[in-house]
Design an enzyme around this catalytic site. Structure first.
Site, PDB file in Angstrom:
ATOM      1  N   SER A 114     -90.152 -62.802   4.834  1.00  0.00           N
ATOM      2  CA  SER A 114     -90.541 -62.085   3.631  1.00  0.00           C
ATOM      3  C   SER A 114     -90.080 -60.626   3.726  1.00  0.00           C
ATOM      4  O   SER A 114     -88.897 -60.368   3.903  1.00  0.00           O
ATOM      5  CB  SER A 114     -92.052 -62.206   3.420  1.00  0.00           C
ATOM      6  OG  SER A 114     -92.414 -61.768   2.140  1.00  0.00           O
ATOM      7  N   HIS A 140     -93.563 -70.042   0.233  1.00  0.00           N
ATOM      8  CA  HIS A 140     -93.413 -68.772   0.954  1.00  0.00           C
ATOM      9  C   HIS A 140     -93.968 -68.933   2.362  1.00  0.00           C
ATOM     10  O   HIS A 140     -94.894 -68.246   2.782  1.00  0.00           O
ATOM     11  CB  HIS A 140     -94.138 -67.663   0.195  1.00  0.00           C
ATOM     12  CG  HIS A 140     -93.682 -66.292   0.564  1.00  0.00           C
ATOM     13  ND1 HIS A 140     -92.377 -65.875   0.440  1.00  0.00           N
ATOM     14  CD2 HIS A 140     -94.362 -65.230   1.065  1.00  0.00           C
ATOM     15  CE1 HIS A 140     -92.271 -64.626   0.843  1.00  0.00           C
ATOM     16  NE2 HIS A 140     -93.462 -64.211   1.240  1.00  0.00           N
ATOM     17  N   ASP A 198     -90.821 -71.375  -3.611  1.00  0.00           N
ATOM     18  CA  ASP A 198     -91.280 -70.020  -3.323  1.00  0.00           C
ATOM     19  C   ASP A 198     -91.330 -69.227  -4.625  1.00  0.00           C
ATOM     20  O   ASP A 198     -90.306 -69.027  -5.273  1.00  0.00           O
ATOM     21  CB  ASP A 198     -90.327 -69.363  -2.321  1.00  0.00           C
ATOM     22  CG  ASP A 198     -90.890 -68.079  -1.732  1.00  0.00           C
ATOM     23  OD1 ASP A 198     -91.737 -67.442  -2.381  1.00  0.00           O
ATOM     24  OD2 ASP A 198     -90.473 -67.719  -0.617  1.00  0.00           O
TER      25      ASP A 198
END
Length: 443
Positions: free
Chosen positions: A305, A422, A393
């Site tokens: 991320s 995610h 995601d």
């Protein structure tokens, strides 16, 4: 025995009996699976996509249950819902198509007889290898960052160490380190270094692995994953929040100090919060490569991320980096929403995401952000890169990640798991480690 202790013992026995009496389910009562009609979730432009949803309730196929759904370009779903029904445990959803490279998304939900709602998000790609970033590369991009790193490298680290006994074993030692990584910037991180023992005579020199953090300002924690594999490991926190504060005090501090950091100072490339963060991560890698235990050959950066974004950025900025392994990187193709296409986290210009709110003129924000967009760092990568991401995601859109991937000209290998969101499957992490071992320099 005191009455309180006796009561505790009785409750424990009853709790154990309850678990034994009613069992521990090995699978959910309602099992669902949504599968696109193309196994790899990839389609040609203009080709229609169909989603087959199967559901069984206690092993019995659902029948007559309504499925609500809406389908459209990812992060641009319509407000209105369509519907279909399960017949013999199956429901077909006609998702539509795209005529330009990108991702088509379907959000669906249904409610069973027990009143519970089951829902999921499925995305499919249309010519994703043709997705091009909207972000432009400024003519002085490299000069700007080279100068920023040069200035930061004039500042000594002044490391401050604190022992972490609970994360120290006979195999490795862990300390919390605070580093000065710029004129007015500090970072903290857990540094774990393997130890050679008579039972495990490891070499005295090790590869270094830097792991930048995901978004936010939560506490970080050490891990033994890389140390047990013979690597020096450092997980960092980018805001210089004291990691050893009690949770209540820490939460109060981070709310006061870090709220909205991702848009702070955006009026200028020199005042934007991420400038010191990007350079600071590069400096942490300098620090790791200054350790006497470093093998002098392997300097790896990996994270997910925001940490995936900082992985690419650090590997592009710091010439010491030898391997780059980002997972679902954020901050990619940040102006995508201005072109009616999904952009990367923090979803600037989307108009609906709090962290992506812009409180300066749009043109000014765009001018600043082009110096911080991960796509432009991806364009500069020279080291082997392993990238892993999924299609479900809705934080770091697969459209934006593909835009960064397609910009990389360095040797690269991808690991796509369409059903992941995610997060990553353990198999992806292991695949990444195997790739690292194959690419490490031994001499």
């Amino acid at each position: 025995m005191s009455s309180a202790l006796l009561l505790s013992s009785v409750l424990t026995v009853h709790a154990q009996k309850f678990r034994q009496e009613f069992g521990d389910p090995k699978k959910p009562f309602v099992e669902t699976l949504a599968v696109p009609d193309h196994a790899d979730s990839h389609y040609c432009l203009g080709q229609p996509a169909t989603l087959r949803i199967t559901a069984r309730e206690g092993g019995v196929p659902l029948d007559g249950v309504t499925v609500r759904y809406k389908s459209g370009p990812e992060m641009w779903l319509p407000a209105q819902w369509d519907s279909t029904r399960f017949v013999g445990g199956e429901a077909l959803v006609h998702m539509g198509t795209l005529t330009e490279p990108g991702f088509l998304a379907c959000q669906y939900e249904f409610r069973t007889g027990d009143g519970k709602t089951y829902k999921d998000l499925v995305k499919v790609g249309y010519a994703p290898e043709q997705i091009k970033a909207f972000t432009m590369l400024p003519f002085d991009f490299q000069k700007f960052w080279q100068q920023a790193l040069k200035e930061a490298r004039k500042v000594p680290f002044e490391p401050e160490y604190r022992d972490i006994p609970e994360a120290t074993t006979d195999e490795f030692t862990t300390r919390l380190v605070r580093l000065r990584v710029g004129k007015n910037k500090w970072m903290q991180g857990y540094l774990t270094i393997p130890l050679a023992t008579s039972l495990s005579p490891l070499p005295s020199k090790y590869p270094v692995v830097l792991v930048p953090p995901g978004a936010g300002s939560q506490k970080i924690y050490p891990s033994d994953y890389f140390p047990l594999r013979g690597c020096i490991y450092m997980k960092i926190e980018i805001h210089d929040n004291d990691q050893l504060l009690p949770d209540d005090a820490y939460n109060q501090l981070r709310q006061q100090k870090c709220d909205g950091y991702m848009r702070r100072g955006m009026a200028s490339r020199d005042t934007y919060y991420y400038k010191d963060v990007y350079v600071g991560c590069a400096r942490v890698l300098d620090f790791l490569c200054s350790l006497p235990e470093w093998d002098g050959r392997n300097a790896i950066v990996t994270g997910g991320s925001q940490g995936g974004a900082l992985t690419i950025i650090t590997a592009a900025l710091n010439e010491k980096a030898t391997l780059c392994a980002p997972f679902y990187p954020a901050l990619c193709d940040l102006t995508g929403f201005l072109h009616q296409r999904a952009g990367g986290w923090p979803k600037f210009f989307s108009g609906y995401y709090k962290d992506g709110q812009i409180d300066i003129p749009q043109e000014q924000a765009v001018e600043t952000l082009q110096y911080f967009d991960v796509v432009n760092f991806a364009r500069l990568l020279k080291v082997p890169t392993f990238m892993s991401w999924g299609y479900s995601d809705d934080t770091c859109s697969p459209t934006s990640v593909w835009a960064a991937w397609n910009a990389i000209t360095a040797p690269k290998e991808k690991d796509i798991t369409p059903t992941s969101g995610h997060w990553r499957f353990p198999s992806s992490q292991e695949r990444c480690w195997q790739w690292m071992k194959e690419k490490m320099r031994n001499e």
